[in-house]
Scaffold this motif. Structure first.
Motif, mmCIF file in Angstrom:
data_model
loop_
_atom_site.group_PDB
_atom_site.id
_atom_site.type_symbol
_atom_site.label_atom_id
_atom_site.label_comp_id
_atom_site.label_asym_id
_atom_site.label_seq_id
_atom_site.Cartn_x
_atom_site.Cartn_y
_atom_site.Cartn_z
ATOM 1 N N GLN A 23 -3.858 18.079 -0.415
ATOM 2 C CA GLN A 23 -4.233 19.391 0.138
ATOM 3 C C GLN A 23 -4.731 20.279 -0.998
ATOM 4 O O GLN A 23 -5.188 21.392 -0.747
ATOM 5 C CB GLN A 23 -3.023 20.053 0.797
ATOM 6 N N ASN A 24 -4.588 19.805 -2.226
ATOM 7 C CA ASN A 24 -4.941 20.636 -3.376
ATOM 8 C C ASN A 24 -6.446 20.664 -3.580
ATOM 9 O O ASN A 24 -7.145 19.702 -3.245
ATOM 10 C CB ASN A 24 -4.249 20.106 -4.642
ATOM 11 N N VAL A 25 -6.913 21.757 -4.111
ATOM 12 C CA VAL A 25 -8.352 21.907 -4.380
ATOM 13 C C VAL A 25 -8.617 21.733 -5.874
ATOM 14 O O VAL A 25 -9.758 21.873 -6.321
ATOM 15 C CB VAL A 25 -8.853 23.283 -3.876
ATOM 16 N N TYR A 71 -1.228 22.625 9.328
ATOM 17 C CA TYR A 71 -1.783 21.512 10.122
ATOM 18 C C TYR A 71 -3.306 21.527 10.055
ATOM 19 O O TYR A 71 -3.897 22.573 9.770
ATOM 20 C CB TYR A 71 -1.296 21.667 11.579
ATOM 21 N N PRO A 72 -3.967 20.390 10.316
ATOM 22 C CA PRO A 72 -3.365 19.105 10.719
ATOM 23 C C PRO A 72 -2.750 18.279 9.578
ATOM 24 O O PRO A 72 -2.146 17.253 9.846
ATOM 25 C CB PRO A 72 -4.552 18.371 11.339
ATOM 26 N N ALA A 73 -2.852 18.695 8.312
ATOM 27 C CA ALA A 73 -2.335 17.890 7.190
ATOM 28 C C ALA A 73 -0.863 17.563 7.380
ATOM 29 O O ALA A 73 -0.440 16.414 7.197
ATOM 30 C CB ALA A 73 -2.538 18.640 5.870
ATOM 31 N N ALA A 74 -0.087 18.551 7.816
ATOM 32 C CA ALA A 74 1.369 18.348 7.946
ATOM 33 C C ALA A 74 1.691 17.359 9.065
ATOM 34 O O ALA A 74 2.816 16.875 9.182
ATOM 35 C CB ALA A 74 2.061 19.686 8.198
ATOM 36 N N GLY A 75 0.698 17.026 9.888
ATOM 37 C CA GLY A 75 0.931 16.047 10.962
ATOM 38 C C GLY A 75 0.900 14.608 10.465
ATOM 39 O O GLY A 75 1.348 13.680 11.154
ATOM 40 N N LEU A 76 0.381 14.399 9.232
ATOM 41 C CA LEU A 76 0.238 13.022 8.736
ATOM 42 C C LEU A 76 1.589 12.328 8.516
ATOM 43 O O LEU A 76 1.761 11.181 8.953
ATOM 44 C CB LEU A 76 -0.619 13.019 7.469
ATOM 45 N N GLN A 135 0.835 -1.199 0.000
ATOM 46 C CA GLN A 135 0.000 0.000 0.000
ATOM 47 C C GLN A 135 0.872 1.251 0.000
ATOM 48 O O GLN A 135 1.752 1.404 0.837
ATOM 49 C CB GLN A 135 -0.923 0.031 1.214
ATOM 50 N N LEU A 136 0.618 2.110 -1.021
ATOM 51 C CA LEU A 136 1.337 3.388 -1.117
ATOM 52 C C LEU A 136 0.368 4.506 -0.779
ATOM 53 O O LEU A 136 -0.754 4.542 -1.308
ATOM 54 C CB LEU A 136 1.787 3.616 -2.570
ATOM 55 N N THR A 137 0.765 5.406 0.124
ATOM 56 C CA THR A 137 -0.068 6.582 0.385
ATOM 57 C C THR A 137 0.725 7.817 -0.024
ATOM 58 O O THR A 137 1.865 7.996 0.396
ATOM 59 C CB THR A 137 -0.488 6.624 1.863
ATOM 60 N N VAL A 138 0.105 8.625 -0.883
ATOM 61 C CA VAL A 138 0.752 9.840 -1.391
ATOM 62 C C VAL A 138 0.109 11.038 -0.695
ATOM 63 O O VAL A 138 -1.123 11.117 -0.638
ATOM 64 C CB VAL A 138 0.539 9.959 -2.925
ATOM 65 N N LEU A 139 0.909 11.940 -0.136
ATOM 66 C CA LEU A 139 0.369 13.183 0.433
ATOM 67 C C LEU A 139 0.868 14.308 -0.472
ATOM 68 O O LEU A 139 2.085 14.551 -0.525
ATOM 69 C CB LEU A 139 0.855 13.400 1.872
ATOM 70 N N VAL A 180 4.739 14.782 -1.489
ATOM 71 C CA VAL A 180 5.249 15.469 -2.687
ATOM 72 C C VAL A 180 4.618 16.860 -2.839
ATOM 73 O O VAL A 180 3.402 17.026 -2.768
ATOM 74 C CB VAL A 180 5.019 14.605 -3.958
ATOM 75 N N GLY A 181 5.510 17.863 -3.014
ATOM 76 C CA GLY A 181 5.044 19.190 -3.408
ATOM 77 C C GLY A 181 4.312 19.960 -2.346
ATOM 78 O O GLY A 181 3.390 20.725 -2.635
#
Ligand code: BV8
Ligand code: ZN
Length: 237
Positions: free
Chosen positions: A86-88, A183-188, A2-6, A176-177
């Motif tokens: 995080q992109n819209v 936060y909280p995204a950067a906490g992942l 399993q690959l998770t991309v943020l 990536v990017g």
């Protein structure tokens, strides 16, 4: 596997979409992205915020996914891939990624800021960026807003929960990017590292994550992602 991309704005940079921080020159140079993407900014001057989002929405009509987005979609043939973005924008979906969780909402959904009803009406054209434009009104008297998460607003529960699960169940997390400061995204990625899950950062510049990441690939998304999967074994050693 399993690959998770943020992903963050940097993965869309090579599609010609300005990243969150190097906002357009000219008209937008004097825009403070933090202010114009905040709940206060909306309540203070909705016509400025609406103009900025409508411009960004219309900008998306003319851009395509790049080889970075396409590489992430192609990884689905070799692994179970979850994309936490995080992109819209909708470039991951347009490149063919099937599991995409929008932590900060989407430029392609609109709702009333009072009754929360989804807005599916016509959107005004905006051939040239303008500094202010009054947002459409809802029958209830509320104003129509983009369905994005502004600073000071909570993240959508479902997207957040799916993203936490996708990180906890990952064999590898690829960040990536993103400037990794919101936060909280950067906490992942921190959650992954705390669970002993390797984190690979792909970013031409250093970020607050760089020192903690298992591996840092100092390259662009479109440059690094197409060969990253076959490089995994040597990168992770
Ligand atoms: C929350 C959507 C709680 C909109 C975004 C004080 C007051 C209020 C809140 C806070 C506060 N202090 C801290 C907070 C929390 C705050 C926060 O973290 N602030 C930061 C500034 C410290 N967070 C929030 O407010 C969040 N909500 O905490 O709610 C709560 C709970 C209950 C009830 C009420 C409240 C909400 C945050 C979401 C904000 N919305 N976006 C829109 O897009 O318009 S944030 C936006 O900026 C992005 O989504 C992303 O998350 C963030 C950073 O952008 P990036 O994507 O990283 O892009 P950036 O330009 O920064 O960097 C680009 C990177 O790419 C660079 O590193 C560059 O080197 C690299 N790059 C460039 N080219 C390439 C490349 N990489 C690869 N290839 C290339 N070619
Ligand atoms: Zn309404």
């Amino acid at each position: 596997m399993q690959l998770t991309v943020l992903s963050g704005a940097g993965i869309s940079a090579e599609s010609g979409v300005p990243t969150f921080r190097d906002v357009e020159t000219g008209l937008w140079a004097k825009v403070d992205p933090y202010e114009i993407s905040s709940a206060q900014g909306w309540s203070r001057h909705p016509e400025k915020v609406w103009a900025w989002y409508l411009w960004r929405h219309n900008l998306m009509q003319g851009v395509e996914p790049n080889s970075g987005h396409r590489a992430v979609a192609a990884w689905q043939d070799h692994a179970e891939v979850h994309v936490v973005t995080q992109n819209v924008d909708n470039l991951h979906e347009r490149a063919g990624s099937e599991r995409v969780y929008h932590l900060h909402g989407s430029l392609f959904e609109f709702r009333c800021d009072r009754c929360q009803r989804e807005y599916v009406g016509r959107l005004p054209d905006m051939p040239e960026p303008v500094e202010t434009m009054p947002p459409p009104e809802c029958q209830c008297g509320g104003l129509i807003r983009p369905n994005v998460v502004w600073f000071g607003e909570p993240l959508p529960d479902t997207a957040w929960q799916k993203s936490v699960d996708a990180v906890n169940n990952a064999d590898v997390v690829i960040v990536v990017g993103t400037s990794s400061i919101v936060y909280p995204a950067a906490g992942l990625p921190e959650l992954a590292l705390a669970n002993g899950i390797p984190v690979i950062e792909v970013n031409p510049e250093r970020t607050p994550l760089s020192d903690a990441a298992t591996v840092t690939v100092r390259e662009s998304a479109a440059g690094a992602l197409p060969t990253l999967l076959q490089r995994l074994p040597s990168l992770l050693g």
